[in-house]
Design an enzyme around this catalytic site. Structure first.
Site, PDB file in Angstrom:
ATOM      1  N   GLU A  94       0.725  -1.162  -0.061  1.00 23.22           N
ATOM      2  CA  GLU A  94      -0.202   0.094  -0.051  1.00 23.22           C
ATOM      3  C   GLU A  94       0.685   1.325  -0.084  1.00 23.22           C
ATOM      4  O   GLU A  94       0.436   2.216  -0.610  1.00 23.22           O
ATOM      5  CB  GLU A  94      -1.170  -0.105   1.156  1.00 23.22           C
ATOM      6  N   SER A 355     -35.744 -28.031  45.432  1.00 21.40           N
ATOM      7  CA  SER A 355     -34.416 -28.503  44.544  1.00 21.40           C
ATOM      8  C   SER A 355     -33.153 -27.817  45.110  1.00 21.40           C
ATOM      9  O   SER A 355     -32.070 -28.474  45.296  1.00 21.40           O
ATOM     10  CB  SER A 355     -34.646 -28.303  43.256  1.00 21.40           C
TER      11      SER A 355
END
Length: 391
Positions: A94, A355
């Site tokens: 680039e 539970s």
């Protein structure tokens, strides 16, 4: 303004020390500098990059990614992910003079001006990496006026940021087709790996796409991509900046890349972590990928074996006792199974208090010698002197 005038007076005094034939040139450049400083104060540069939020595992692998607020896949690279090989390839492709110019390359600008004037059309560009960053930060229609504004912003970038930071911004915003931006998003979504782990062939193919992000698509244009990749690999070889053996291997490396879905390895866990850290774009965790995948598979297969018994889902949490690190987090047997509430996080879902108490009751019974680990207690209705609990 007072500060600017003070600089002007000081530099004017300095200019008088030069020969008369140089004073006029010095005054011109002085006024140009002061004009630029005034514009920099008047129109400050404020980059506002919106990143995708990514959740990473204990080995820094992306386990889940979320779109950025502007609906882009734009991932910020972590420290060490931009390898020297990647940096060298991008700069050579680039802007070979990136580390030597001040944001503008006068020679490239003059060359492009001459070539484009002679040809009567735009055939040569002069944009440096810094100028490309300026354009990516504030995309505008390509006109001469906007090009001048782009040059000004490039000078501002060079004034306020280091070369390394400017390169990092470029590698974060470079277009890779659709809503994919940046080298990290591209490497994750096309190659399923970190930028640091890419081969030279993969680096080269990602280097050519930003110039044609909408006409070079992985999976569809792989033959053309290989041609472009190999063209630049040969240029890399001719430059002498890269290892010849590695380039020769890269030239024959197959390209099987295609657009993949963003990682979603532990969805319930990732959503929970993101909610707890709304301002972080990279959220590191202790999740162990191997354990996560293994337990997720076991949970899914187990539910399939007992599905006919009316058990349609499960959740698993694996924690290291000594450190309390969460190594695996399975919120449901199958996140994609909407019929059985797969997207509900079973780890934090509300449960019956009865539970919750069972482990403690069993523990007390063990301590009292009334039960042992092998004792089986039937879960059936029972009557205690006329009292029959419903559960």
């Amino acid at each position: 303004m007072i500060f600017s005038e003070a600089i002007h007076i000081k530099l004017s005094q300095l200019a008088k020390q030069f020969p008369k034939e140089l004073q006029l040139s010095f005054a011109f450049w002085l006024q140009l500098l002061l004009f630029f400083i005034a514009l920099d104060f008047q129109y400050p540069l404020k980059p506002n990059i919106q990143y995708s939020t990514i959740i990473t595992s204990s080995d820094s692998t992306v386990i889940h990614a979320f779109l950025s607020p502007d609906q882009k896949w734009r991932m910020r690279p972590e420290q060490g992910e931009i390898s020297s090989k990647l940096e060298k390839a991008i700069i050579y492709k680039e802007d070979q003079f990136f580390y030597y110019h001040f944001g503008l390359n006068p020679f490239s600008i003059a060359r492009a001006l001459v070539i484009n004037t002679i040809s009567g059309k735009r055939t040569s560009g002069a944009s440096t990496i810094t100028m490309q960053v300026a354009r990516l930060l504030s995309p505008k229609k390509r006109t001469y006026a906007n090009k001048i504004a782009e040059m000004f912003r490039a000078l501002q970038l060079e004034l306020h940021f280091s070369k390394q930071k400017i390169l990092e911004i470029y590698l974060t915003l470079a277009p890779y087709g659709g809503n994919i931006e940046g080298i990290k998003a591209a490497s994750v979504l096309y190659f399923e790996k970190s930028p640091a782990n890419m081969s030279l062939a993969e680096i080269a193919v990602l280097a050519v796409i930003p110039n044609r992000p909408n006409s070079l698509k992985f999976g569809k244009d792989n033959i053309e991509l290989i041609k472009m990749r190999n063209k630049w690999l040969r240029k890399f070889k001719a430059s002498g900046k890269f290892d010849t053996t590695e380039i020769n291997d890269a030239l024959i490396e197959p390209l099987n890349a295609f657009r993949r879905n963003a990682p979603q390895l532990a969805p319930q866990f990732s959503y929970r972590i993101k909610r707890g850290n709304p301002d972080m774009d990279i959220i590191p965790t202790h999740l162990d990928i191997v354990q996560q995948i293994k337990i997720q598979s076991i949970a899914k297969k187990y539910i399939q074996t007992i599905y006919a018994q009316g058990v349609h889902n499960c959740a698993v949490l694996l924690v290291e006792n000594k450190t309390r690190k969460v190594l695996a987090y399975i919120g449901s047997a199958d996140f994609e199974n909407t019929e059985d509430a797969g997207q509900v996080d079973g780890i934090v879902a509300i449960r019956s208090p009865g539970s919750t108490l069972k482990p403690y009751l069993y523990g007390l019974a063990f301590d009292a010698g009334q039960l042992c680990p092998k004792t089986i207690i039937s879960d059936v209705p029972i009557n205690y002197s006329g009292y029959e609990p419903e559960n």
